[in-house]
Write a protein that holds these residues in place. Structure first.
Motif, short mmCIF file in Angstrom:
data_model
loop_
_atom_site.label_atom_id
_atom_site.label_comp_id
_atom_site.label_asym_id
_atom_site.label_seq_id
_atom_site.Cartn_x
_atom_site.Cartn_y
_atom_site.Cartn_z
N PRO A 254 2.08 -3.51 -0.80
CA PRO A 254 2.98 -2.44 -1.25
C PRO A 254 2.24 -1.13 -1.53
O PRO A 254 2.78 -0.05 -1.33
N LEU B 248 2.61 2.50 0.39
CA LEU B 248 2.84 3.73 -0.38
C LEU B 248 1.86 4.82 0.05
O LEU B 248 2.26 5.97 0.30
N LEU C 296 1.36 7.75 -9.06
CA LEU C 296 2.72 7.19 -9.12
C LEU C 296 2.73 5.86 -9.86
O LEU C 296 3.61 5.59 -10.67
N LEU C 297 1.72 5.03 -9.60
CA LEU C 297 1.67 3.71 -10.24
C LEU C 297 1.45 3.83 -11.75
O LEU C 297 1.82 2.93 -12.50
N ILE D 235 8.48 3.57 -2.59
CA ILE D 235 8.03 4.02 -3.91
C ILE D 235 8.47 3.03 -4.98
O ILE D 235 7.67 2.59 -5.81
N CYS D 236 9.75 2.67 -4.94
CA CYS D 236 10.28 1.77 -5.98
C CYS D 236 9.65 0.38 -5.85
O CYS D 236 9.31 -0.25 -6.86
N ALA E 170 6.73 -0.41 -4.61
CA ALA E 170 5.33 -0.39 -5.04
C ALA E 170 5.27 -0.53 -6.56
O ALA E 170 4.53 -1.36 -7.09
N LYS E 171 6.08 0.28 -7.25
CA LYS E 171 6.06 0.25 -8.71
C LYS E 171 6.49 -1.13 -9.23
O LYS E 171 5.93 -1.64 -10.20
#
Lengths: 208, 208
Positions: A6, A10, A32-33, B47-48, B50-51
């Motif tokens: 993932p 990204l 972002l993380l 993005i979502c 990955a988080k």
């Protein structure tokens, strides 16, 4: 061994943006993380909403979240002055000066044979259509000024020449074409200016 | 007059990333608007995801999408060699050399009083806990090597010194501490090296 899937995905997504190299993409992904799940969700939502709601103004091709943009809707703007720009970025740059009170027409590009962009790819048919409508409603003695706010690159000059010809074909004497003055940037040192800019500034010199 | 609200929001979100200035943020927003709705949705989804899916390995604090990372799970990796790094980025940099076959421990930072990061903020308790478990299972004659792969900045040296003390408090003679060699970068010109690097390279000279 690379990052977990993932994260690789990204980083790969960030790398698709122009001027974002592998290091920057990695830094952005890690940033972002580090955000909270709520912040990340908000970011994703803003991305989707921007794509969903932002449209081109059906009159001038500025970006807007309604059918007609704020500038075209504003009754205080002078519709008899239409500034022709390459992009919305240029439109905003002009708006920042707070000098111009007319309206705009965004071409959405510039004639560039090298990049395969011809006059047909620009919003020029839409320009002639809207000008025709406007001229039909205007008095015979009124003037309609088209300000060409296009950079003096080869492509820019080709585009300006094309519009000039298009307007002479139009054959309406009420259309007046102007273009931005070129010369030394305000406050810039003379010896930092490139030769062409300096030559143009000399040519266009005014009484002091 | 600025951009339409959803676009301003989007630019603002991109500006929150480090090293992304107003121009870059604007460029990224425009790039995003040029994508198809499907591409934009994919970007938001990645993005979502990955988080949501990326977590820290519960053993070494590498990033992973499961509980234990791939490296810790790999039976071919030598668990008697634990490389201590500041960040996952450093871990990946070492992995790219394809030289190291041991496992890792990511500190998640470096001692920096100026930035308010103390030893308590690093994954050091977790380090001593995992080492204790490992030592309990090891034979008395085995050795456990801790490779300090931390940069030689003031903060890095302080961190290494701290870990060194921590390990001597540990008082297990099977723990062996090493650290990366410092010297001239391979292929670099001698006169481009800074004085400290050059002095260290001179000090650590070897028989030719």
């Amino acid at each position: 061994m690379r990052y977990t899937k993932p994260l690789e995905d990204l980083i790969e997504e960030f790398r698709k943006f122009p001027t974002i190299g592998p290091k920057s993409a990695q830094r952005m992904a890690f940033t972002l993380l580090k955000k909270t799940p709520e912040q990340v969700e908000k970011f994703a939502r803003i991305i989707c909403e921007a794509k969903e709601h932002i449209k081109y103004c059906s009159k001038c091709f500025n970006l807007t979240n309604s059918v007609i943009c704020e500038i075209c809707q504003d009754p205080r703007r002078d519709s008899k002055q239409v500034c022709i720009v390459e992009s919305v970025k240029d439109l905003i740059a002009l708006e920042r000066t707070h000098e111009y009170r007319g309206i705009y027409h965004v071409l959405g590009g510039i004639i560039s044979p090298l990049e395969g962009i011809s006059a047909d790819d620009l919003n020029l048919t839409q320009l002639t259509t809207r000008l025709q409508i406007q001229l039909d409603e205007m008095n015979p003695e009124d003037e309609l000024e088209l300000v060409l706010a296009i950079s003096l690159s080869t492509e820019g000059e080709a585009t300006m020449l094309y519009i000039k010809r298009l307007m002479s074909q139009f054959g309406d004497s009420r259309i007046k074409l102007t273009r931005l003055a070129h010369g030394l940037p305000v406050g810039a040192d003379l010896d930092y200016a490139d030769e062409t800019t300096l030559a143009r500034a000399f040519e266009a010199r005014v009484v002091a």
